[in-house]
Design a protein around this motif. Structure first.
Motif, PDB file in Angstrom:
ATOM      1  N   TYR A 119     121.949  89.799 -38.319  1.00 33.55           N
ATOM      2  CA  TYR A 119     122.081  91.244 -38.207  1.00 33.55           C
ATOM      3  C   TYR A 119     122.946  91.642 -37.019  1.00 33.55           C
ATOM      4  O   TYR A 119     123.659  92.654 -37.075  1.00 33.55           O
ATOM      5  N   GLY A 120     122.911  90.845 -35.955  1.00 32.17           N
ATOM      6  CA  GLY A 120     123.816  91.111 -34.841  1.00 32.17           C
ATOM      7  C   GLY A 120     125.256  90.940 -35.264  1.00 32.17           C
ATOM      8  O   GLY A 120     126.123  91.744 -34.925  1.00 32.17           O
ATOM      9  N   GLY A 121     125.524  89.899 -36.036  1.00 31.68           N
ATOM     10  CA  GLY A 121     126.879  89.659 -36.528  1.00 31.68           C
ATOM     11  C   GLY A 121     127.355  90.715 -37.497  1.00 31.68           C
ATOM     12  O   GLY A 121     128.564  90.933 -37.646  1.00 31.68           O
ATOM     13  N   MET A 122     126.417  91.389 -38.169  1.00 27.03           N
ATOM     14  CA  MET A 122     126.774  92.451 -39.122  1.00 27.03           C
ATOM     15  C   MET A 122     126.984  93.794 -38.429  1.00 27.03           C
ATOM     16  O   MET A 122     127.314  94.784 -39.079  1.00 27.03           O
ATOM     17  N   ALA A 127     117.304  97.821 -32.075  1.00 28.85           N
ATOM     18  CA  ALA A 127     116.223  98.525 -32.765  1.00 28.85           C
ATOM     19  C   ALA A 127     116.166  98.134 -34.239  1.00 28.85           C
ATOM     20  O   ALA A 127     115.084  97.910 -34.800  1.00 28.85           O
ATOM     21  N   LYS A 128     117.331  98.054 -34.873  1.00 29.05           N
ATOM     22  CA  LYS A 128     117.382  97.643 -36.275  1.00 29.05           C
ATOM     23  C   LYS A 128     116.901  96.199 -36.429  1.00 29.05           C
ATOM     24  O   LYS A 128     116.165  95.870 -37.375  1.00 29.05           O
ATOM     25  N   ILE A 129     117.306  95.345 -35.518  1.00 31.54           N
ATOM     26  CA  ILE A 129     116.907  93.936 -35.590  1.00 31.54           C
ATOM     27  C   ILE A 129     115.398  93.811 -35.409  1.00 31.54           C
ATOM     28  O   ILE A 129     114.736  93.029 -36.106  1.00 31.54           O
ATOM     29  N   ARG A 130     114.836  94.588 -34.497  1.00 32.83           N
ATOM     30  CA  ARG A 130     113.381  94.569 -34.309  1.00 32.83           C
ATOM     31  C   ARG A 130     112.672  95.012 -35.590  1.00 32.83           C
ATOM     32  O   ARG A 130     111.637  94.453 -35.958  1.00 32.83           O
ATOM     33  N   ARG A 184     122.045 105.017 -36.037  1.00 37.00           N
ATOM     34  CA  ARG A 184     121.345 104.581 -37.256  1.00 37.00           C
ATOM     35  C   ARG A 184     121.361 103.067 -37.368  1.00 37.00           C
ATOM     36  O   ARG A 184     120.443 102.483 -37.957  1.00 37.00           O
ATOM     37  N   ARG A 185     122.369 102.448 -36.838  1.00 36.98           N
ATOM     38  CA  ARG A 185     122.448 100.987 -36.882  1.00 36.98           C
ATOM     39  C   ARG A 185     121.546 100.316 -35.844  1.00 36.98           C
ATOM     40  O   ARG A 185     121.483  99.097 -35.788  1.00 36.98           O
ATOM     41  N   GLY A 186     120.877 101.115 -35.042  1.00 38.88           N
ATOM     42  CA  GLY A 186     119.892 100.546 -34.126  1.00 38.88           C
ATOM     43  C   GLY A 186     120.355 100.325 -32.706  1.00 38.88           C
ATOM     44  O   GLY A 186     119.648  99.689 -31.922  1.00 38.88           O
ATOM     45  N   PHE A 187     121.525 100.851 -32.341  1.00 40.97           N
ATOM     46  CA  PHE A 187     121.983 100.711 -30.959  1.00 40.97           C
ATOM     47  C   PHE A 187     121.328 101.770 -30.085  1.00 40.97           C
ATOM     48  O   PHE A 187     121.038 102.888 -30.530  1.00 40.97           O
TER      49      PHE A 187
END
Length: 210
Positions: A119-122, A127-130, A184-187
């Motif tokens: 998900y980091g690479g995407m 937040a999104k990864i969590r 929205r992407r979690g940053f």
């Protein structure tokens, strides 16, 4: 009761069918066949029948678990849930997970690290990864170590911005839309704000693709 016939299942490769006199049928695996020394004509008592049923269920659950984990990575929680949805008893599902962990085929720490890389690479933030770690049942005690290896937030945001803007300058409206998309992407807002602040205000109108 005596064993009248032994044959392999035509529908499940791992299954062996043992037919007993009186019409009873045992569904086991080759492991039970060898371990219990089963053969046509052998007389087995009721206790052995129960042991064979229980052992066969455990063995089939292990085979199913191994097949599942070989087709796609899963957390222990995900795998156990899927096994129980397929009809496995909870004890058999947990036993299968224990076995796979012992042989190294099931590892939540490695799975967590893989999710972070993926998900980091995407181009997704912490937040999104969590959210994904939680959704996929990864134990919380493994999160921080996995997240410590995630891409630098500013570098990840810069890559997303470069991909979306293709080097063109955004006006105020475009920067707002870009900021909302990054959130929205979690940053984190602090990272998004810092990145957006670096975008030139000498803007031309531009609509990027989300």
């Amino acid at each position: 009761m005596k064993i009248e016939k032994i044959e392999r299942s035509k529908h499940k490769q791992e299954r062996v069918l043992v037919y007993l006199e009186g019409g009873d049928l045992l569904r086991i695996t080759e492991s039970e066949l060898l371990r219990f020394g089963l053969c046509i004509g052998l007389d087995i008592d009721d206790r052995t029948v129960v042991e064979l049923q229980q052992s066969g269920a455990r063995s089939e659950t292990r085979v199913r678990a191994a097949n599942m984990i070989s087709s796609r990575p899963l957390s222990r929680k995900e795998l156990s849930k899927k096994l129980k949805e397929k009809g496995a008893a909870e004890a058999d599902a947990e036993s299968a997970c224990d076995w796979l962990e012992e042989i190294g085929a099931l590892n939540d720490a490695e799975y967590a690290a893989m999710l972070v890389r993926h998900y980091g690479g995407m181009g997704y933030g912490e937040a999104k990864i969590r959210d994904e770690l939680y959704r996929r049942g990864v134990p919380r005690e493994l999160w921080e170590d996995a997240l410590s290896k995630s891409p630098d937030a500013q570098e990840a945001i810069a890559r997303v911005i470069a991909q979306k803007t293709k080097g063109r300058v955004l006006d105020e409206k475009g920067r707002k839309r870009l900021s909302d998309m990054l959130l929205r992407r979690g940053f984190a807002w602090r990272d998004v704000r810092a990145a957006i602040a670096q975008i030139s205000e000498n803007a031309t109108e531009f609509d990027y693709e989300e």
